[in-house]
Scaffold this active site. Structure first.
Site, PDB file in Angstrom:
ATOM      1  N   HIS A 111      -2.948  -5.828   2.487  1.00  4.12           N
ATOM      2  CA  HIS A 111      -2.233  -5.580   3.749  1.00  4.12           C
ATOM      3  C   HIS A 111      -1.792  -6.855   4.465  1.00  4.12           C
ATOM      4  CE1 HIS A 111      -1.937  -1.291   4.442  1.00  4.12           C
ATOM      5  NE2 HIS A 111      -3.021  -1.160   3.697  1.00  4.12           N
ATOM      6  N   CYS A 127       0.794  -1.223   0.000  1.00  7.72           N
ATOM      7  CA  CYS A 127       0.000   0.000   0.000  1.00  7.72           C
ATOM      8  C   CYS A 127       0.836   1.287   0.000  1.00  7.72           C
ATOM      9  CB  CYS A 127      -0.989  -0.047   1.158  1.00  7.72           C
ATOM     10  SG  CYS A 127      -2.389   1.066   0.900  1.00  7.72           S
TER      11      CYS A 127
HETATM   12  N1  GLN Z   1      -1.962   6.775   2.508  1.00 10.54           N
HETATM   13  C1  GLN Z   1      -2.111   5.935   1.350  1.00 10.54           C
HETATM   14  C2  GLN Z   1      -3.477   6.005   0.751  1.00 10.54           C
HETATM   15  O1  GLN Z   1      -4.424   6.321   1.432  1.00 10.54           O
HETATM   16  C3  GLN Z   1      -1.745   4.511   1.702  1.00 10.54           C
HETATM   17  C4  GLN Z   1      -2.700   3.921   2.721  1.00 10.54           C
HETATM   18  C5  GLN Z   1      -2.291   2.569   3.207  1.00 10.54           C
HETATM   19  O2  GLN Z   1      -1.108   2.249   3.287  1.00 10.54           O
HETATM   20  N2  GLN Z   1      -3.279   1.794   3.584  1.00 10.54           N
HETATM   21  O3  GLN Z   1      -3.654   5.726  -0.405  1.00 10.54           O
END
Ligand code: GLN
Length: 240
Positions: free
Chosen positions: A190, A93
């Protein structure tokens, strides 16, 4: 021989059970008698990438991503050589987005490491929920996504085709998720990624061993619980 993982900035990149990926790799190696250790990297110390068999970057909020970017950009040439020489890297992510050219927010643009030719832009609302994708080699991969950024991967090979959920973005007509490039696996999925997808976890262990010049042949494990967790998601969301 001991495999070594560098878990980068777990104080900043640590969303939705990302640590579960490290636990899974550690357990699956230990169960097979493969020695493995993880260094958690904090602060601003330079990282000796070539000392490691896997670099792991988890997900983070936009603000934390910016802090991590500021640290990593100073080591841009070292991390790029690590990747270009076949170093194994798993990025989730926020970590995935940072490997690209940029992550464009409403009022600012976070420049990335330019390791992948991908671009990310914030969109309307967040893409949140369970996700099921299909990869030619690993079959279905299940996970959880939660991101505001939409990623466009140009000519890169995706990690998989989306069967349920969003993946890289919510605008392209063909839906893909993640990127595979050399020994990099970059994905929006994740911390349930490796616990619930043992084939993918073993693929990463195999790559780590092969990069050391060892055989990537792995003894089978009893994956009954892992496969049940995997199938539960497939059956619930993507049964046809
Ligand atoms: N901040 C990034 C987004 O919202 C990544 C979020 C995350 O790692 N879940 O796209």
């Amino acid at each position: 021989m001991k495999l070594r993982i560098a878990h980068l900035y777990p104080d900043l990149l640590n969303l939705y059970g990302d640590i579960g990926n490290i636990t899974t790799l550690t357990k699956r190696c230990t169960w097979r008698g493969i020695d493995i250790a993880t260094d958690q990297i904090y602060g601003n110390e330079p990282i000796h990438f070539s000392d490691y068999d896997l670099i792991f970057l988890g997900g983070g909020s936009d603000r934390e991503q910016l802090l991590v970017r500021d640290k990593l950009i100073k080591m841009k040439s070292e991390i790029t050589s690590y990747v270009e020489n076949g170093g194994v890297l798993l990025a989730v992510c926020g970590g995935y987005q940072l490997l690209g050219s940029y992550y464009k927010l409403k009022d600012e643009t976070i420049k990335g490491l330019d390791i992948l030719n991908i671009q990310t832009e914030i969109g309307q609302g967040r893409l949140i929920g369970d996700i099921v994708i299909k990869n030619e080699k690993f079959g279905t991969i299940v996970g959880f996504e939660n991101h505001g950024g939409r990623t466009f991967i140009n000519d890169h090979t995706p990690l998989g085709r989306v069967i349920y959920g969003n993946g890289n973005n919510d605008t392209e007509s063909e839906k893909f998720e993640g990127v595979m490039y050399k020994n990099v696996i970059a994905t929006y999925l994740h911390g349930s990624l490796l616990p619930k997808n043992p084939k993918l976890a073993d693929h990463i262990i195999k790559l780590m061993l092969e990069q050391r010049g060892e055989s990537g042949e792995l003894s089978p494990l009893d994956d009954t619980a892992e496969n049940e967790a995997h199938s539960y998601i497939v059956n619930r969301f993507a049964h046809n």
